[in-house]
Design a protein around this motif. Sequence first.
Motif, short mmCIF file in Angstrom:
data_model
loop_
_atom_site.label_atom_id
_atom_site.label_comp_id
_atom_site.label_asym_id
_atom_site.label_seq_id
_atom_site.Cartn_x
_atom_site.Cartn_y
_atom_site.Cartn_z
N SER A 606 0.48 -0.84 0.05
CA SER A 606 0.22 -0.59 0.17
C SER A 606 0.51 1.32 0.24
O SER A 606 1.62 1.20 0.50
CB SER A 606 -1.14 0.18 0.63
N PRO A 633 -4.32 -4.47 -7.39
CA PRO A 633 -4.91 -5.27 -7.12
C PRO A 633 -6.98 -4.50 -7.77
O PRO A 633 -7.16 -3.61 -7.95
CB PRO A 633 -4.98 -5.84 -5.94
N ARG A 636 -11.69 -3.61 -4.67
CA ARG A 636 -12.33 -4.43 -3.26
C ARG A 636 -11.62 -4.38 -2.51
O ARG A 636 -11.89 -3.96 -1.17
CB ARG A 636 -13.18 -4.91 -3.18
N THR A 637 -10.84 -4.07 -3.03
CA THR A 637 -9.15 -4.83 -1.64
C THR A 637 -7.90 -3.64 -2.15
O THR A 637 -7.39 -3.10 -0.96
CB THR A 637 -7.94 -5.92 -2.60
N GLN A 638 -8.51 -2.31 -2.68
CA GLN A 638 -8.47 -1.02 -2.17
C GLN A 638 -9.19 0.34 -1.10
O GLN A 638 -10.33 -0.55 -1.14
CB GLN A 638 -8.38 0.21 -3.51
N ASN A 674 -2.82 0.42 -3.20
CA ASN A 674 -2.72 -0.85 -3.10
C ASN A 674 -1.61 -1.03 -4.77
O ASN A 674 -2.29 -1.45 -5.90
CB ASN A 674 -3.02 -2.26 -3.32
#
Length: 753
Positions: A606, A633, A636-638, A674
Amino acid sequence: MDRTEASIAPACGGDRTPAPCAPDSRSETARRVRAGFHRAVPTAIFITALLTGVVPGTFARAVSAAPSPSSTRHADHLTLVRQSPWVGPSAPNQDLTMALSIRSSSPDSDLTLTFTVFKALSTRSAFDETLGGRDLGSVLAQSPAIALSGFETDAQGVTHVTIPVDGDTTPTGTGNWTADLGCQPGSCANVYPVKVTLGDSAPSGSAGAQLVTYLVYNDPSSTSQSLRLALVVPIGLAPPVAGRSGHVPIPSTGAISHLEGLLGALGGSPVVPVTLAPDAATLGHLATSGHTHTVAEVATLSGSPARQTLSGSYVPVDGGALVGAGLPGELDAQLHRGAEVLASPVVGVHGSKGTWVARTALDQAAVDQLAPDYGHLVVPPSSVSGPTGPLTVTQPFALTTGSGTTGPTAMVSDAGLGAALSAAKGADPALAAVQLLAEASLIYYEVPNLRGPGGEPAPRGVVALAPLAWAPNAGFVSSVLAGLQGNPVIQPVTLDQLFAQVPVGADGQATTRRLVAPASAPAVAARALRGARARQSAFSSAVAQSPAGTAAAQSTDDLLLAAESSLLSTRQQQVALAGFETALGAHLHGLSVRSDTIRLTAGTASVPITLLRNTPYPVTVVVRLTSDKLRFPTARTQVPGAICKAPQVQSSAGGSSFSALCTLDHATNAVYVNMSSRASGDFQIDVSLDSPQGNLLLAGGQLTVRSLSTSAVAIALSVGAALVLLVWWGRTLWRGKTRRGAHALSRAKGSPA
């Protein structure tokens, strides 16, 4: 209508078609004496020339209507300070009064004044000729050379003249000289040129300065309708445009002084109906530059019920040119901003829509766009078709479209009266006021009466439109308004009153006219304006979430609107647009991306992206990263941080992109992204801050990525390479030992016992 040849109906009693007037003995005798005199003068000149071989200059001046230019003393000055606007048959209006300012190199004791009254004018084109002192016509009456000492002169050196006028009635008072119009009772009402000549009674003297003014003799019949005159007064200065530096200069002291002089003249003169056309940009600029008193004067004037105040565009614009260039949105923006500024608390001017004053031609698209808010139009004479007779166009008409449908009601502005208003800046404001009132009276005497649709007497009307950024002499304004108050043949009205009182189609005149396309379309920087508007809208979408940001966006929007002013030349518009771009760029320079070096090791990290804001307002931006050597990525992972909304991520074999809508409300802001590297080594990635709408690049920069990570494939390949190398080394060692053993055995077998 342009100044045209316009016949004037006989004025006996002021009716349109009066009965022939029988000559009376007094006027007939006077005409015969004058005729005999004029016949005798050329004969006397001819005989004298034969006897002397020359025509003596003094004799020639005695019989000439005007001195020759070569005999005029150019050092002399004769200026009209004020004059009675009209005379009539009843006291106390039987005298033509003048106040003259006289300057001469000759002693006052040698100076004389001569007054010459010429035959009444019959056409407006003849009136135009007299403005320059040409073609004054035949002489009706001429005074002797009256010594200057015979006139009253006040402490300021102003000479006062009183001339009783013998017209429809014999004047009851006395004066310096009585002007006998030599007309039949009931037929004298009209406009007469009057020449005033400064002379020198010394033996070596010659004719001095002269001026031409007008005697308006009013005696309308009880059944005639006065001419409705709608005077439109623009209130404004040159448009507040930015220079190439992006700064708007403060209005000059001289310009503000002229504007205050106009406002003072309007406020200090008799309250007569006029139409005010305030320039919203001027008032807004004055209000924010410390000239609130001037703005308050405009608000006070507009509050009078006798005046109409128009609500128009932010700056004067050519509406037809904007719409014709494919920029109808700009005309809408002008109208919206103009009404907004007038109604703002710092300006406080109540303007009303309903009547649009056009100074250039309108096309059908522009009329259609204006129609919902403006049912009445004032247009230039050359912008409409239709029959044009010998008379001034004084009736409204309906505009028709190409399909024959009826549009708004329109009226043409009068070019001649407009020219008279333009002359109000000159050195002779009192004379210019007399000329304006005389020409308006002449329009009345063209046709004192019309017949309305029902056969009843119907009035005629004209629009006198002053030029934009008008800076008249205050004395001119005061003289015109005083001359309109109580005028027997001219009734001042507002534009709304004119459209309400003057019927369409009186006397069988044309009830409809069509728009005429201009011969050449006015130059409009359409492409530059379109691009500037796109950037302005995009900038506004980024900063308009706070009052300070809204004010910043409005300031640049005002600069863009001011650049559209019809008062600017093409070159000046280009400079104004460059100033807008500079001002916009100054706001954008408050944003930047800090150039950091990012170190990436194995796996996904990150990474903070540092964004700097140096503006007094928060800015909403779209943070965008793109790279072909990074992988972002899924969205939804950010977790970009509290200042951003959910991001969007796009990935493909050729590269990846990250974008998130973020509000920068601190000086230093961090957006976390990320990411992982596709390759090792050092490389650059692009970071841009775009506007929420319009994709305007607000700021941009590059980050350096130093990738220290190794991928699984690389590790597998490295391990494989090591194994291959170890096997190769092992086999090499084993083969070496084998060869050395065989060699030793071979030597042992070959040695002697």
